[in-house]
Design a protein around this motif. Structure first.
Motif, PDB file in Angstrom:
ATOM      1  N   TYR A  37      -7.592  -5.101  -2.963  1.00  0.00           N
ATOM      2  CA  TYR A  37      -6.955  -3.820  -2.726  1.00  0.00           C
ATOM      3  C   TYR A  37      -7.535  -3.266  -1.431  1.00  0.00           C
ATOM      4  O   TYR A  37      -8.571  -3.732  -0.974  1.00  0.00           O
ATOM      5  CB  TYR A  37      -7.231  -2.854  -3.882  1.00  0.00           C
ATOM      6  N   ARG A  38      -6.862  -2.294  -0.851  1.00  0.00           N
ATOM      7  CA  ARG A  38      -7.389  -1.678   0.360  1.00  0.00           C
ATOM      8  C   ARG A  38      -7.105  -0.186   0.356  1.00  0.00           C
ATOM      9  O   ARG A  38      -6.169   0.282  -0.280  1.00  0.00           O
ATOM     10  CB  ARG A  38      -6.802  -2.323   1.611  1.00  0.00           C
ATOM     11  N   GLN A  39      -7.957   0.522   1.093  1.00  0.00           N
ATOM     12  CA  GLN A  39      -7.805   1.968   1.213  1.00  0.00           C
ATOM     13  C   GLN A  39      -8.055   2.376   2.649  1.00  0.00           C
ATOM     14  O   GLN A  39      -9.168   2.198   3.167  1.00  0.00           O
ATOM     15  CB  GLN A  39      -8.751   2.703   0.271  1.00  0.00           C
ATOM     16  N   ARG A  45      -5.701   4.053  -2.524  1.00  0.00           N
ATOM     17  CA  ARG A  45      -5.964   2.624  -2.606  1.00  0.00           C
ATOM     18  C   ARG A  45      -4.677   1.914  -3.026  1.00  0.00           C
ATOM     19  O   ARG A  45      -3.963   2.362  -3.918  1.00  0.00           O
ATOM     20  CB  ARG A  45      -7.074   2.356  -3.622  1.00  0.00           C
ATOM     21  N   TYR A  94     -11.268  -3.897  -0.986  1.00  0.00           N
ATOM     22  CA  TYR A  94     -12.040  -3.986  -2.222  1.00  0.00           C
ATOM     23  C   TYR A  94     -11.585  -5.186  -3.041  1.00  0.00           C
ATOM     24  O   TYR A  94     -10.386  -5.405  -3.243  1.00  0.00           O
ATOM     25  CB  TYR A  94     -11.855  -2.731  -3.065  1.00  0.00           C
ATOM     26  N   TRP A 111     -15.117  -3.848  -9.731  1.00  0.00           N
ATOM     27  CA  TRP A 111     -14.802  -3.683  -8.315  1.00  0.00           C
ATOM     28  C   TRP A 111     -15.999  -4.058  -7.458  1.00  0.00           C
ATOM     29  O   TRP A 111     -17.145  -3.831  -7.844  1.00  0.00           O
ATOM     30  CB  TRP A 111     -14.423  -2.237  -8.010  1.00  0.00           C
ATOM     31  N   GLY A 114     -16.717  -2.972  -1.380  1.00  0.00           N
ATOM     32  CA  GLY A 114     -15.810  -2.746  -0.263  1.00  0.00           C
ATOM     33  C   GLY A 114     -16.349  -3.309   1.034  1.00  0.00           C
ATOM     34  O   GLY A 114     -17.555  -3.307   1.272  1.00  0.00           O
TER      35      GLY A 114
END
Length: 121
Positions: A37-39, A45, A94, A111, A114
């Motif tokens: 995943y990315r933010q 996110r 992440y 998780w 990051g």
């Protein structure tokens, strides 16, 4: 105690490539789905890509054809090969894993901490 440790982020020019890795360690019975995943700053996110234990994959439309997710089940590791990177790919990435701690069917989500990916000239 389960840990997900990511590596491979950094600064890259537009059009370049990066490979992210994420290794799961600890008392793990089995891992179901692993993914990324990315933010980005000021955004929620979002899913990038996932890979199931059997190998089936799922991608966000924005990365299809450019990113490839894969996993090594023997090493409890998931990878994200990112090609033709764009400035809009800049974000903290992440790692995520849905796993079983015992023979019970209950799944737990973990998780990573990051890793920053910056695409800029």
């Amino acid at each position: 105690q389960v840990q997900l440790v990511e590596s491979g982020g950094g600064l890259v020019q537009p059009g370049g490539s990066l490979r992210l890795s994420c290794a799961a360690s600890g008392t793990i019975f089995s891992i179901n789905t692993m993914g990324w995943y990315r933010q980005a700053p000021g955004k929620q996110r979002e899913l990038v890509a996932t890979v199931a234990s059997g190998g089936s994959t799922n991608y966000a439309d924005s990365v299809k054809g450019r990113f490839t997710v894969s996993r090594d089940n023997a090493k409890n590791t998931v990878y994200l090969q990112m090609n033709t990177l764009k400035p809009e790919d800049t974000a903290v990435y992440y790692c995520n894993a849905a796993l079983r701690l015992t023979a019970s069917f209950r799944l737990y989500a973990y998780w990573g901490q990051g890793t920053q990916v910056t695409v800029s000239s």
